[in-house]
Write an enzyme that holds these catalytic residues in place. Structure first.
Site, PDB file in Angstrom:
ATOM      1  N   GLY A  80       0.777  -1.245   0.000  1.00 35.86           N
ATOM      2  CA  GLY A  80       0.000   0.000   0.000  1.00 35.86           C
ATOM      3  C   GLY A  80       0.805   1.291   0.000  1.00 35.86           C
ATOM      4  O   GLY A  80       0.236   2.360   0.193  1.00 35.86           O
ATOM      5  N   TRP A  82       2.232   2.892  -2.558  1.00 36.71           N
ATOM      6  CA  TRP A  82       1.775   3.769  -3.654  1.00 36.71           C
ATOM      7  C   TRP A  82       0.377   4.304  -3.354  1.00 36.71           C
ATOM      8  O   TRP A  82       0.048   5.428  -3.715  1.00 36.71           O
ATOM      9  CB  TRP A  82       1.756   3.018  -4.991  1.00 36.71           C
ATOM     10  CG  TRP A  82       3.118   2.857  -5.610  1.00 36.71           C
ATOM     11  CD1 TRP A  82       4.318   2.871  -4.956  1.00 36.71           C
ATOM     12  CD2 TRP A  82       3.418   2.690  -7.001  1.00 36.71           C
ATOM     13  NE1 TRP A  82       5.343   2.704  -5.854  1.00 36.71           N
ATOM     14  CE2 TRP A  82       4.825   2.588  -7.112  1.00 36.71           C
ATOM     15  CE3 TRP A  82       2.640   2.598  -8.152  1.00 36.71           C
ATOM     16  CZ2 TRP A  82       5.465   2.413  -8.346  1.00 36.71           C
ATOM     17  CZ3 TRP A  82       3.277   2.411  -9.381  1.00 36.71           C
ATOM     18  CH2 TRP A  82       4.663   2.326  -9.482  1.00 36.71           C
ATOM     19  N   ASP A  88      -4.971  -6.141  -5.609  1.00 38.66           N
ATOM     20  CA  ASP A  88      -3.833  -7.060  -5.442  1.00 38.66           C
ATOM     21  C   ASP A  88      -4.379  -8.461  -5.176  1.00 38.66           C
ATOM     22  O   ASP A  88      -5.498  -8.621  -4.682  1.00 38.66           O
ATOM     23  CB  ASP A  88      -2.933  -6.625  -4.276  1.00 38.66           C
ATOM     24  CG  ASP A  88      -1.488  -7.130  -4.437  1.00 38.66           C
ATOM     25  OD1 ASP A  88      -0.604  -6.311  -4.738  1.00 38.66           O
ATOM     26  OD2 ASP A  88      -1.252  -8.355  -4.266  1.00 38.66           O
ATOM     27  N   ASP A 111      -7.013 -10.900  -9.103  1.00 41.10           N
ATOM     28  CA  ASP A 111      -5.872 -11.284  -9.933  1.00 41.10           C
ATOM     29  C   ASP A 111      -6.003 -10.519 -11.246  1.00 41.10           C
ATOM     30  O   ASP A 111      -6.985 -10.718 -11.976  1.00 41.10           O
ATOM     31  CB  ASP A 111      -5.939 -12.807 -10.160  1.00 41.10           C
ATOM     32  CG  ASP A 111      -4.810 -13.307 -11.035  1.00 41.10           C
ATOM     33  OD1 ASP A 111      -4.072 -12.485 -11.630  1.00 41.10           O
ATOM     34  OD2 ASP A 111      -4.674 -14.544 -11.142  1.00 41.10           O
ATOM     35  N   LYS A 134       5.329  -0.835 -14.353  1.00 42.95           N
ATOM     36  CA  LYS A 134       6.654  -1.418 -14.137  1.00 42.95           C
ATOM     37  C   LYS A 134       6.859  -2.618 -15.056  1.00 42.95           C
ATOM     38  O   LYS A 134       5.962  -3.444 -15.203  1.00 42.95           O
ATOM     39  CB  LYS A 134       6.789  -1.872 -12.683  1.00 42.95           C
ATOM     40  CG  LYS A 134       8.112  -2.593 -12.455  1.00 42.95           C
ATOM     41  CD  LYS A 134       8.459  -2.697 -11.023  1.00 42.95           C
ATOM     42  CE  LYS A 134       7.630  -3.756 -10.327  1.00 42.95           C
ATOM     43  NZ  LYS A 134       7.922  -3.747  -8.899  1.00 42.95           N
ATOM     44  N   ASP A 184       2.477  -1.492 -10.402  1.00 45.66           N
ATOM     45  CA  ASP A 184       3.787  -1.870  -9.857  1.00 45.66           C
ATOM     46  C   ASP A 184       3.785  -3.393  -9.645  1.00 45.66           C
ATOM     47  O   ASP A 184       4.584  -3.930  -8.893  1.00 45.66           O
ATOM     48  CB  ASP A 184       3.980  -1.137  -8.521  1.00 45.66           C
ATOM     49  CG  ASP A 184       5.429  -1.132  -8.032  1.00 45.66           C
ATOM     50  OD1 ASP A 184       6.338  -1.256  -8.867  1.00 45.66           O
ATOM     51  OD2 ASP A 184       5.639  -1.008  -6.806  1.00 45.66           O
TER      52      ASP A 184
HETATM   53  C1  LIG Z   1       6.330  -4.606  -5.631  1.00 47.89           C
HETATM   54  S1  LIG Z   1       4.780  -5.062  -4.994  1.00 47.89           S
HETATM   55  C2  LIG Z   1       3.872  -3.564  -5.092  1.00 47.89           C
HETATM   56  C3  LIG Z   1       4.281  -2.529  -4.064  1.00 47.89           C
HETATM   57  C4  LIG Z   1       3.326  -1.360  -4.000  1.00 47.89           C
HETATM   58  N1  LIG Z   1       3.449  -0.508  -5.184  1.00 47.89           N
HETATM   59  C5  LIG Z   1       3.567  -0.530  -2.774  1.00 47.89           C
HETATM   60  O1  LIG Z   1       4.056   0.600  -2.912  1.00 47.89           O
HETATM   61  O2  LIG Z   1       3.232  -0.977  -1.676  1.00 47.89           O
HETATM   62  C6  LIG Z   1       4.093  -6.029  -6.281  1.00 47.89           C
HETATM   63  C7  LIG Z   1       2.707  -6.563  -6.011  1.00 47.89           C
HETATM   64  O3  LIG Z   1       2.174  -7.157  -7.195  1.00 47.89           O
HETATM   65  C8  LIG Z   1       1.220  -8.112  -6.757  1.00 47.89           C
HETATM   66  N2  LIG Z   1       0.831  -9.014  -7.843  1.00 47.89           N
HETATM   67  C9  LIG Z   1       1.600  -9.940  -8.462  1.00 47.89           C
HETATM   68  N3  LIG Z   1       0.854 -10.621  -9.372  1.00 47.89           N
HETATM   69  C10 LIG Z   1      -0.394 -10.088  -9.335  1.00 47.89           C
HETATM   70  C11 LIG Z   1      -1.607 -10.382 -10.041  1.00 47.89           C
HETATM   71  N4  LIG Z   1      -1.649 -11.357 -10.957  1.00 47.89           N
HETATM   72  N5  LIG Z   1      -2.709  -9.654  -9.745  1.00 47.89           N
HETATM   73  C12 LIG Z   1      -2.665  -8.686  -8.801  1.00 47.89           C
HETATM   74  N6  LIG Z   1      -1.552  -8.373  -8.090  1.00 47.89           N
HETATM   75  C13 LIG Z   1      -0.434  -9.060  -8.365  1.00 47.89           C
HETATM   76  C14 LIG Z   1       1.955  -8.816  -5.618  1.00 47.89           C
HETATM   77  O4  LIG Z   1       1.031  -9.518  -4.805  1.00 47.89           O
HETATM   78  C15 LIG Z   1       2.637  -7.635  -4.924  1.00 47.89           C
HETATM   79  O5  LIG Z   1       1.903  -7.198  -3.827  1.00 47.89           O
END
Ligand SMILES: C[S@@+](CC[C@H](N)C(=O)[O-])C[C@H]1O[C@@H](n2cnc3c(N)ncnc32)[C@H](O)[C@@H]1O
Length: 200
Positions: A53, A55, A73, A91, A155, A115
């Site tokens: 969270g 961002w 997420d 998802d 990203k 992200d």
């Molecule tokens: C680097 S973290 C994001 C950090 C966030 N921007 C923050 O500032 O807190 C990447 C996120 O992408 C999510 N993620 C990965 N695959 C996903 C999907 N198929 N659908 C939704 N979220 C996904 C992961 O669960 C993870 O929480």
């Protein structure tokens, strides 16, 4: 990059703790936003891959109480105290998540952020391919819920099919930039792709 001890020595990790941000990645968004003015007061924002969270916190502060930020997420996101922040579990690779998103947004989004990252395997090609899959899912969601002239930040881990992804992305925006903010670790494969002026 190193273990827990190393992370704690890291300046952005310490700064995030001090400023009450849930993730050091908050500074990546701040730096990109300073450069490209993506987020504005009153905006409707969609944040894909939003846990834990960081961002959401940054976007919520910028859009203010007249704005709205929806975080998505696969993992649950612990509740945040700002009323303009909402979250759903979903998802982004599953097309039914787009329907859920459009039901939750008050109107089309001014800005879409992603992200989202796959679980890192350490095998460059695998991590790259999974990251591209997530970035393409973000584009497909933008096709449905990003407002005309809207802005996007995604990203991507660089690799073999990055240029192909970029071509798809560029077709959808008037201007495209690639950026690596200072807060992004130097050795990491990640870059951020920015689109301004969504064509519909
Ligand atoms: C680097 S973290 C994001 C950090 C966030 N921007 C923050 O500032 O807190 C990447 C996120 O992408 C999510 N993620 C990965 N695959 C996903 C999907 N198929 N659908 C939704 N979220 C996904 C992961 O669960 C993870 O929480």
């Amino acid at each position: 990059m190193g273990g827990k001890k190393h992370r704690k020595m890291e300046p952005y990790y310490r700064l995030a703790k001090k400023m009450g941000y849930r993730a050091r990645s908050a500074f990546k968004l701040k730096q990109l936003n300073d450069r490209y003015a993506l987020l504005r007061r009153g905006n409707i924002v969609l944040d894909l891959g939003a846990a834990p969270g960081g961002w959401l916190q940054v976007a919520g502060e910028i859009v203010g109480e007249r704005g709205f930020v929806l975080g998505v997420d696969i993992q649950p996101i612990e509740e945040l105290p700002l009323p303009q922040l909402r979250t759903i579990i979903g998802d982004i690779l599953d097309p039914s998540t787009t329907t859920l998103i459009s039901e939750k947004l008050p109107r089309k989004a001014d800005v879409i952020l992603s992200d989202a990252s796959p679980k890192i395997t350490g095998v460059w090609d695998v991590d790259h391919a999974r990251s591209i899959e997530l970035a393409e899912a973000a584009i497909a969601i933008a096709d449905r819920v990003l407002a005309p002239n809207g802005r996007m930040l995604v990203k991507v881990f660089q690799g073999r099919t990055f240029e192909e992804f970029l071509r798809k992305f560029k077709r959808r925006f008037l201007f495209t930039k690639i950026s690596k903010p200072h807060a992004s670790r130097k050795g990491s494969a990640e870059v951020y792709v920015i689109g301004i002026g969504h064509r519909t």
